[in-house]
Motif scaffolding. Sequence first.
Motif, PDB file in Angstrom:
ATOM      1  N   GLY A 276       0.831  -1.184   0.000  1.00  0.00           N
ATOM      2  CA  GLY A 276       0.000   0.000   0.000  1.00  0.00           C
ATOM      3  C   GLY A 276       0.876   1.246   0.000  1.00  0.00           C
ATOM      4  O   GLY A 276       2.109   1.156   0.034  1.00  0.00           O
ATOM      5  N   TYR A 277       0.233   2.412  -0.028  1.00  0.00           N
ATOM      6  CA  TYR A 277       0.990   3.654  -0.181  1.00  0.00           C
ATOM      7  C   TYR A 277       0.674   4.648   0.937  1.00  0.00           C
ATOM      8  O   TYR A 277      -0.451   4.711   1.451  1.00  0.00           O
ATOM      9  CB  TYR A 277       0.667   4.306  -1.525  1.00  0.00           C
ATOM     10  N   VAL A 278       1.712   5.410   1.287  1.00  0.00           N
ATOM     11  CA  VAL A 278       1.564   6.581   2.135  1.00  0.00           C
ATOM     12  C   VAL A 278       1.847   7.789   1.261  1.00  0.00           C
ATOM     13  O   VAL A 278       2.950   7.946   0.725  1.00  0.00           O
ATOM     14  CB  VAL A 278       2.551   6.561   3.331  1.00  0.00           C
ATOM     15  N   TYR A 279       0.828   8.633   1.074  1.00  0.00           N
ATOM     16  CA  TYR A 279       0.993   9.820   0.229  1.00  0.00           C
ATOM     17  C   TYR A 279       1.540  10.974   1.073  1.00  0.00           C
ATOM     18  O   TYR A 279       1.307  11.045   2.291  1.00  0.00           O
ATOM     19  CB  TYR A 279      -0.338  10.211  -0.402  1.00  0.00           C
ATOM     20  N   GLY A 280       2.272  11.857   0.422  1.00  0.00           N
ATOM     21  CA  GLY A 280       2.842  12.967   1.167  1.00  0.00           C
ATOM     22  C   GLY A 280       3.534  13.986   0.292  1.00  0.00           C
ATOM     23  O   GLY A 280       3.354  14.026  -0.928  1.00  0.00           O
ATOM     24  N   ARG A 281       4.354  14.797   0.953  1.00  0.00           N
ATOM     25  CA  ARG A 281       5.111  15.860   0.295  1.00  0.00           C
ATOM     26  C   ARG A 281       6.597  15.626   0.544  1.00  0.00           C
ATOM     27  O   ARG A 281       6.994  15.315   1.661  1.00  0.00           O
ATOM     28  CB  ARG A 281       4.721  17.229   0.852  1.00  0.00           C
ATOM     29  N   ARG A 282       7.390  15.839  -0.491  1.00  0.00           N
ATOM     30  CA  ARG A 282       8.842  15.730  -0.341  1.00  0.00           C
ATOM     31  C   ARG A 282       9.440  17.117  -0.583  1.00  0.00           C
ATOM     32  O   ARG A 282       9.276  17.708  -1.645  1.00  0.00           O
ATOM     33  CB  ARG A 282       9.423  14.704  -1.309  1.00  0.00           C
ATOM     34  N   TYR A 283      10.123  17.606   0.445  1.00  0.00           N
ATOM     35  CA  TYR A 283      10.640  18.978   0.413  1.00  0.00           C
ATOM     36  C   TYR A 283      12.081  18.987  -0.088  1.00  0.00           C
ATOM     37  O   TYR A 283      13.023  19.279   0.657  1.00  0.00           O
ATOM     38  CB  TYR A 283      10.531  19.595   1.801  1.00  0.00           C
ATOM     39  N   ASP A 284      12.242  18.700  -1.364  1.00  0.00           N
ATOM     40  CA  ASP A 284      13.571  18.699  -1.972  1.00  0.00           C
ATOM     41  C   ASP A 284      13.606  19.483  -3.278  1.00  0.00           C
ATOM     42  O   ASP A 284      14.502  19.308  -4.098  1.00  0.00           O
ATOM     43  CB  ASP A 284      14.045  17.264  -2.208  1.00  0.00           C
ATOM     44  N   VAL A 285      12.613  20.375  -3.464  1.00  0.00           N
ATOM     45  CA  VAL A 285      12.550  21.192  -4.668  1.00  0.00           C
ATOM     46  C   VAL A 285      13.300  22.502  -4.408  1.00  0.00           C
ATOM     47  O   VAL A 285      13.027  23.182  -3.413  1.00  0.00           O
ATOM     48  CB  VAL A 285      11.090  21.490  -5.056  1.00  0.00           C
ATOM     49  N   PRO A 286      14.259  22.869  -5.262  1.00  0.00           N
ATOM     50  CA  PRO A 286      15.003  24.112  -5.034  1.00  0.00           C
ATOM     51  C   PRO A 286      14.079  25.336  -5.039  1.00  0.00           C
ATOM     52  O   PRO A 286      13.110  25.395  -5.788  1.00  0.00           O
ATOM     53  CB  PRO A 286      15.984  24.163  -6.210  1.00  0.00           C
ATOM     54  N   GLY A 287      14.405  26.290  -4.180  1.00  0.00           N
ATOM     55  CA  GLY A 287      13.670  27.553  -4.175  1.00  0.00           C
ATOM     56  C   GLY A 287      12.595  27.619  -3.107  1.00  0.00           C
ATOM     57  O   GLY A 287      12.313  26.649  -2.399  1.00  0.00           O
ATOM     58  N   THR A 288      11.980  28.792  -3.005  1.00  0.00           N
ATOM     59  CA  THR A 288      10.939  29.041  -2.014  1.00  0.00           C
ATOM     60  C   THR A 288       9.781  29.799  -2.651  1.00  0.00           C
ATOM     61  O   THR A 288       9.930  30.442  -3.694  1.00  0.00           O
ATOM     62  CB  THR A 288      11.471  29.866  -0.829  1.00  0.00           C
ATOM     63  N   HIS A 289       8.634  29.712  -2.000  1.00  0.00           N
ATOM     64  CA  HIS A 289       7.492  30.570  -2.310  1.00  0.00           C
ATOM     65  C   HIS A 289       7.560  31.774  -1.378  1.00  0.00           C
ATOM     66  O   HIS A 289       7.591  31.610  -0.157  1.00  0.00           O
ATOM     67  CB  HIS A 289       6.172  29.829  -2.116  1.00  0.00           C
ATOM     68  N   ALA A 290       7.579  32.977  -1.935  1.00  0.00           N
ATOM     69  CA  ALA A 290       7.732  34.195  -1.144  1.00  0.00           C
ATOM     70  C   ALA A 290       6.395  34.920  -1.026  1.00  0.00           C
ATOM     71  O   ALA A 290       5.680  35.103  -2.017  1.00  0.00           O
ATOM     72  CB  ALA A 290       8.763  35.121  -1.775  1.00  0.00           C
ATOM     73  N   ARG A 291       6.074  35.340   0.195  1.00  0.00           N
ATOM     74  CA  ARG A 291       4.852  36.103   0.472  1.00  0.00           C
ATOM     75  C   ARG A 291       5.221  37.398   1.183  1.00  0.00           C
ATOM     76  O   ARG A 291       6.061  37.400   2.085  1.00  0.00           O
ATOM     77  CB  ARG A 291       3.900  35.282   1.343  1.00  0.00           C
ATOM     78  N   ILE A 292       4.611  38.485   0.801  1.00  0.00           N
ATOM     79  CA  ILE A 292       4.882  39.785   1.416  1.00  0.00           C
ATOM     80  C   ILE A 292       3.589  40.332   2.008  1.00  0.00           C
ATOM     81  O   ILE A 292       2.570  40.423   1.321  1.00  0.00           O
ATOM     82  CB  ILE A 292       5.467  40.783   0.403  1.00  0.00           C
ATOM     83  N   THR A 293       3.643  40.692   3.280  1.00  0.00           N
ATOM     84  CA  THR A 293       2.530  41.343   3.972  1.00  0.00           C
ATOM     85  C   THR A 293       2.949  42.770   4.289  1.00  0.00           C
ATOM     86  O   THR A 293       4.053  43.000   4.789  1.00  0.00           O
ATOM     87  CB  THR A 293       2.180  40.600   5.270  1.00  0.00           C
ATOM     88  N   TYR A 294       2.091  43.724   4.007  1.00  0.00           N
ATOM     89  CA  TYR A 294       2.451  45.134   4.174  1.00  0.00           C
ATOM     90  C   TYR A 294       1.221  45.923   4.612  1.00  0.00           C
ATOM     91  O   TYR A 294       0.082  45.546   4.308  1.00  0.00           O
ATOM     92  CB  TYR A 294       2.997  45.716   2.864  1.00  0.00           C
ATOM     93  N   GLY A 295       1.430  46.996   5.354  1.00  0.00           N
ATOM     94  CA  GLY A 295       0.318  47.828   5.769  1.00  0.00           C
ATOM     95  C   GLY A 295       0.696  48.762   6.886  1.00  0.00           C
ATOM     96  O   GLY A 295       1.866  48.882   7.269  1.00  0.00           O
ATOM     97  N   ALA A 296      -0.319  49.433   7.432  1.00  0.00           N
ATOM     98  CA  ALA A 296      -0.079  50.453   8.455  1.00  0.00           C
ATOM     99  C   ALA A 296      -1.223  50.477   9.454  1.00  0.00           C
ATOM    100  O   ALA A 296      -2.343  50.021   9.168  1.00  0.00           O
ATOM    101  CB  ALA A 296       0.088  51.825   7.804  1.00  0.00           C
ATOM    102  N   MET A 297      -0.925  51.036  10.624  1.00  0.00           N
ATOM    103  CA  MET A 297      -1.918  51.174  11.691  1.00  0.00           C
ATOM    104  C   MET A 297      -1.763  52.546  12.337  1.00  0.00           C
ATOM    105  O   MET A 297      -0.646  53.005  12.580  1.00  0.00           O
ATOM    106  CB  MET A 297      -1.730  50.083  12.745  1.00  0.00           C
ATOM    107  N   LEU A 298      -2.904  53.199  12.608  1.00  0.00           N
ATOM    108  CA  LEU A 298      -2.916  54.491  13.291  1.00  0.00           C
ATOM    109  C   LEU A 298      -3.803  54.380  14.517  1.00  0.00           C
ATOM    110  O   LEU A 298      -4.961  53.975  14.432  1.00  0.00           O
ATOM    111  CB  LEU A 298      -3.449  55.589  12.370  1.00  0.00           C
TER     112      LEU A 298
END
Length: 507
Positions: A276-298
Amino acid sequence: MNWSLHKLALTLVVVGGAQTGLWAQVSLVGQVRTRTEYRDGLGNLAPLHSRPALFTSQRTRLAFNYKGERVTVQTSVQDVRVWGQDAATISLADGNRLMVHEAWAELTLANRADSSIRFRAVQNMSLRLGRQELVYDDVRLLGNLDWLQQGRRFDAALLKTQHRGWSLDLGAGFNQNTDAFGVTGTDYTPGNAPSSALSTRNVTLAIPAGFLPTSGRGGAPLLATPVSTNGQNQQFKAFQMAYLARQFRRARLSALVFKDDFQKYRLDSLGSPAQGYVYGRRYDVPGTHARITYGAMLTANTAGPFASVQGQVFAYGQRGRDRDGLRLRQAYHYGANLTIQKGPLSVGSGYEILSGNDATKLKVGETGRFDPLYGTPHRHWGYMDYFYVGTGSPVGGLKDAFLKCKYTGTRLGAGLDLHYFALAAPTYNRMPDAPTGARLDAKLGVEYDLTATYAFNKFTTLELGYCLMQGTNTLEYTKQGTMNQKDKLGKWAYLMLNIRPSFLAAR
């Protein structure tokens, strides 16, 4: 408090006592915080006819701080556990939750009050290195999550600058799994994988390094321990941040840019047709996913002849790609609130929106869900923790209209919060008996949070709370995928005793 904490406390007290001339610069603060909880629908609606849970958890923390002429050092260790979870009192493997919460040193780089420091371009500058809390503004996006017994901390470097009323913090962190010999590259497995998992034929298979099993092909990761408290499925590999603030006479303006990078992965499986199989993710792919959060508060306040008034407005956006590589489109979070205070009484109201996926416009490979990063959801979106915590949140986002009443006396305090929750974006009803194209009603529920606190002395407080969630089928479906299978009235009560003695304080 376990034996390890006893030994550390004794050592620090002896060292501090041996250097009496430095006592004004040394602090040793303990904490024993127990919380007994009655849970019958906390975080998610409980199944019909289910029995409530009752337990007591405890945080035992010891924090040592030394402030010298040009260096500040802080170390905080803690033990977090549920009463009775140990299988045996002599086993360190069962129920052991001793951890380092903080361990950092801060070096003074500039201080105009110190004539021996030659660098004088700014009034104050310091560099903090190590495991530390990041606490900014109202802990909406970055906070120490102190309500949770284990709290939150970051392994990071933080450059802090103050000059003429302005403050600027620049931070960065880079995570890896090991420093073992023979390891090459910087691939990062962003979670604690279990040692084994059951295959599709119920055969136990060992989990290799760099692999996280999932709940079926393409499902959510199955972790040995939760990666965070905000329903996130993987930890960031790296982050960079800039925080700028300016304090005015009756107002404070702040701006944040926070970039977090997530290791790319590919879908894979373990096993064979026979096993049988165990499905999953293998973290051996070069690079990253980049996310940017920006804003302000007063935030601003004014003192009138009859009452003081405080107001707050904020707006944040997100762009780039999320943890799973989906492109962020029009992801945002904004809101405003106003509080009026007269003596010990205050009344406040506000409205907030966190964007979600609009089912009528969503394209493949995109998402409009705003992620409130690493803040303290418990403080903002209801004490019953239905949204943006470990149980996840509706893909349609969240609207929150609230009213908060509070009394703050010398020893006694009390509060009543009311929240009206709704989806922020149209969401389809995919139940088998629903007509094609049918949409869910936007209303998620109404939450009532009643709390009271009493201070016995300067280091001991008692807090109790009773909270209700009047949920709907929309809440049940968007959180748990069913309808009419859960009790729509969630109930939660707690009693918390917090003892924080300062062992070296002057009597």
